[in-house]
Design a protein around this motif. Structure first.
Motif, short mmCIF file in Angstrom:
data_model
loop_
_atom_site.label_atom_id
_atom_site.label_comp_id
_atom_site.label_asym_id
_atom_site.label_seq_id
_atom_site.Cartn_x
_atom_site.Cartn_y
_atom_site.Cartn_z
N UNK A 132 0.88 -1.19 -0.03
CA UNK A 132 0.23 0.00 -0.08
C UNK A 132 1.03 1.33 -0.03
N UNK A 133 0.38 2.29 -0.77
CA UNK A 133 1.22 3.62 -0.62
C UNK A 133 0.20 4.48 -0.01
N UNK A 134 0.82 5.12 1.05
CA UNK A 134 0.10 6.01 1.87
C UNK A 134 0.52 7.49 1.63
N UNK A 135 -0.31 8.07 1.08
CA UNK A 135 0.04 9.76 0.91
C UNK A 135 0.26 10.29 2.17
N UNK A 136 1.20 11.07 2.59
CA UNK A 136 1.41 11.89 3.51
C UNK A 136 1.36 13.33 3.50
N UNK A 137 0.91 13.87 4.59
CA UNK A 137 0.97 15.50 4.68
C UNK A 137 2.32 16.19 4.06
N UNK A 138 2.19 17.18 3.11
CA UNK A 138 2.97 17.69 2.34
C UNK A 138 3.30 19.40 2.52
N UNK A 139 4.50 19.68 2.27
CA UNK A 139 4.85 20.98 1.94
C UNK A 139 5.17 21.16 0.77
N UNK A 140 4.73 22.36 -0.19
CA UNK A 140 4.87 22.65 -1.37
C UNK A 140 6.39 22.76 -1.50
N UNK A 141 7.09 23.28 -0.75
CA UNK A 141 8.78 23.46 -0.89
C UNK A 141 9.20 22.11 -0.72
N UNK A 142 8.78 21.27 -0.42
CA UNK A 142 9.27 19.63 -0.14
C UNK A 142 8.83 18.98 -1.20
N UNK A 143 7.64 18.90 -1.41
CA UNK A 143 7.05 17.87 -2.41
C UNK A 143 6.55 16.70 -1.98
N UNK A 144 6.08 15.62 -2.94
CA UNK A 144 5.54 14.65 -2.34
C UNK A 144 6.17 13.64 -1.32
N UNK A 145 5.54 13.22 -0.53
CA UNK A 145 6.00 12.20 0.46
C UNK A 145 5.04 11.02 0.81
N UNK A 146 5.23 9.69 0.67
CA UNK A 146 4.82 8.80 0.75
C UNK A 146 5.31 7.95 1.81
#
Length: 252
Positions: A96-110
């Motif tokens: 499973x891929x869990x989408x995590x909270x993100x910051x636009x400066x940091x980009x995608x975090x899973x």
């Protein structure tokens, strides 16, 4: 079971030589499971760190691409991803891929969450790379909170191992409230001070971890050894990565 976690540092430095150093170092340890962060994969398929290591170790690969962008690889700029990957001798029953909270400066975090076959019952492995932003301890805490909430729903009383680059030390705000000898997360290093990364100025930082999620009804998990690995240069003076690996021998 021997588990190793390593941030592979994308394509930075001398990537081909580093990749060889990673492969040789991992082969010497003969791990059953390897969790990788910043797994570089170019869009043309010519370079894929996790695939190369999987071939060298003879382990099946389970990759989760993320953070797509153009990166410099050697002397050229290419489209690529720097995601998460797990190499496992244990059969993987579910990913499973869990989408995590993100910051636009940091980009995608899973978060890469896999249910693996155990000797007596299945267990979960969570491969993480939390935000690197120095001013967003709150974001890392939120990302870890999302993972723990999801595990409450998915895993029940099954054993869970969380590992990866947390970009924080166990005593830091974003982790400290969760790590305790009685849970919900238990540090396989038992609170021992370790160094898994050195800043350009030479300061030691403790950023990479292996934690056990231990709900009251979970079967006992024995930690036989926990060590920092891949922390020495090879015969040519090449370090495998800018992070050192962490390794645990566990009985699940």
């Amino acid at each position: 079971m021997r588990l190793v976690s390593l941030n592979t540092w994308k394509a930075e430095g001398d990537h081909p030589r580093r990749l060889r150093a990673m492969a040789v170092g991992l082969q010497a340890m003969a791990p059953h499971v390897v969790a990788l962060q910043e797994d570089l994969r170019t869009a043309d398929g010519q370079i894929h760190t996790a695939q190369t290591l999987a071939h060298a170790l003879g382990l099946p690969l389970h990759a989760l691409p993320a953070r797509a962008k153009r990166r410099r690889v050697g002397k050229v700029w290419v489209d690529s991803t720097a995601g998460l990957a797990v190499l496992s001798r244990r059969p993987v029953r579910e990913q499973r891929a869990l989408v995590l909270p993100q910051d636009p400066r940091d980009g995608e975090r899973l978060a890469q969450c896999l249910r693996l076959e155990g000797e007596q019952e299945d267990w979960w492995l969570v491969n993480l790379h939390l935000s690197h932003l120095p001013d967003r301890a709150d974001l890392r805490r939120a990302q870890l909170g999302v993972v723990l909430e999801a595990l409450d729903r998915w895993a029940g009383a099954a054993p869970v191992v969380l590992c990866g680059d947390f970009n924080a030390a166990p005593q830091d705000l974003e982790i400290a409230g969760c790590v305790h000898p009685r849970g919900p997360l238990v540090d396989v290093f038992g609170g021992r001070t370790k160094c898994t990364h050195r800043t350009p100025e030479g300061a030691a930082r403790d950023l990479d971890h292996i934690f056990l999620r231990m709900p009251a009804a979970a079967p006992a998990v024995a930690v036989h050894a926990a060590t920092v690995v891949l922390d020495r240069a090879d015969a040519h003076g090449v370090l495998p990565s800018d992070h050192f690996g962490v390794c645990a021998d566990l009985s699940l």
